[in-house]
Design a protein around this motif. Structure first.
Motif: not given
Length: 175
Positions: A76-78, A101-102, A110-111, A116-118
């Motif tokens: 899980v990032s973050g 989707i990204l 949302d990210l 952040g996040g991928p």
């Protein structure tokens, strides 16, 4: 238990700590088995598992791997921890669909909101730690958490009991 149709996905995202009274039941092999039975064919059970002490982490992971025919483990990032994915069918990873989707603005918003996040499929795929079978030897010597044996529920008392059994002279019990 009363739902007759089943679910496409069940997400388990409990509040820590892992050992809070009653929380242990959603980390047991029995719960994972029940969740698998409530899924539609090909459905997913997703469990967020924080990075607890390794002993407890391994117990939960072992129970999950034994209950689920097909599994994946994702970092899980973050937030930290891992997501355990389980299903009755092989879990497919569609790189093109993830990339699509990204690219969606609402997903990117949302990210950004959660730190952040991928932001690309390449970054997202780096979070994949492997299929469950990769972890079988890692958890092989661990106990499984079950409803009958909730090993992780009382770590303080378990650690005190183990310490007492190893070194009873250091504990001075007052009558």
């Amino acid at each position: 238990l009363r739902d007759k149709e089943g679910y496409d996905m069940i997400v388990v995202d409990p509040s820590p700590p892992l050992y809070a009274a009653g929380t242990v039941n959603i980390y047991s092999r029995d719960f994972f088995t029940l969740g698998l039975r409530r899924l539609k064919p090909g459905g997913l059970l997703a469990v967020w598992l924080l990075e607890w002490p390794e002993t407890e982490f391994k117990m939960v992971l072992r129970g999950f791997l034994s209950a689920m025919p097909h599994t994946q483990v994702w970092r899980v990032s973050g937030e930290g921890g891992v997501i355990l994915l389980g299903s009755d069918r092989p879990i497919e990873y569609d790189r093109g669909r993830v990339a699509e989707i990204l690219r969606r603005p609402e997903i990117r918003e949302d990210l950004a909101e959660v730190g952040g996040g991928p932001v690309s499929e390449a970054e997202f795929s780096k979070l994949f730690m492997g299929a469950g079978r990769r972890f079988e030897s890692y958890v092989s010597g661990s106990r499984e958490v079950t409803d009958e044996f909730p090993w992780i529920e009382y770590p303080y008392f378990r650690s005190r009991t183990l310490a007492y059994l190893k070194h009873p002279a250091i504990f001075k019990w007052a009558p």
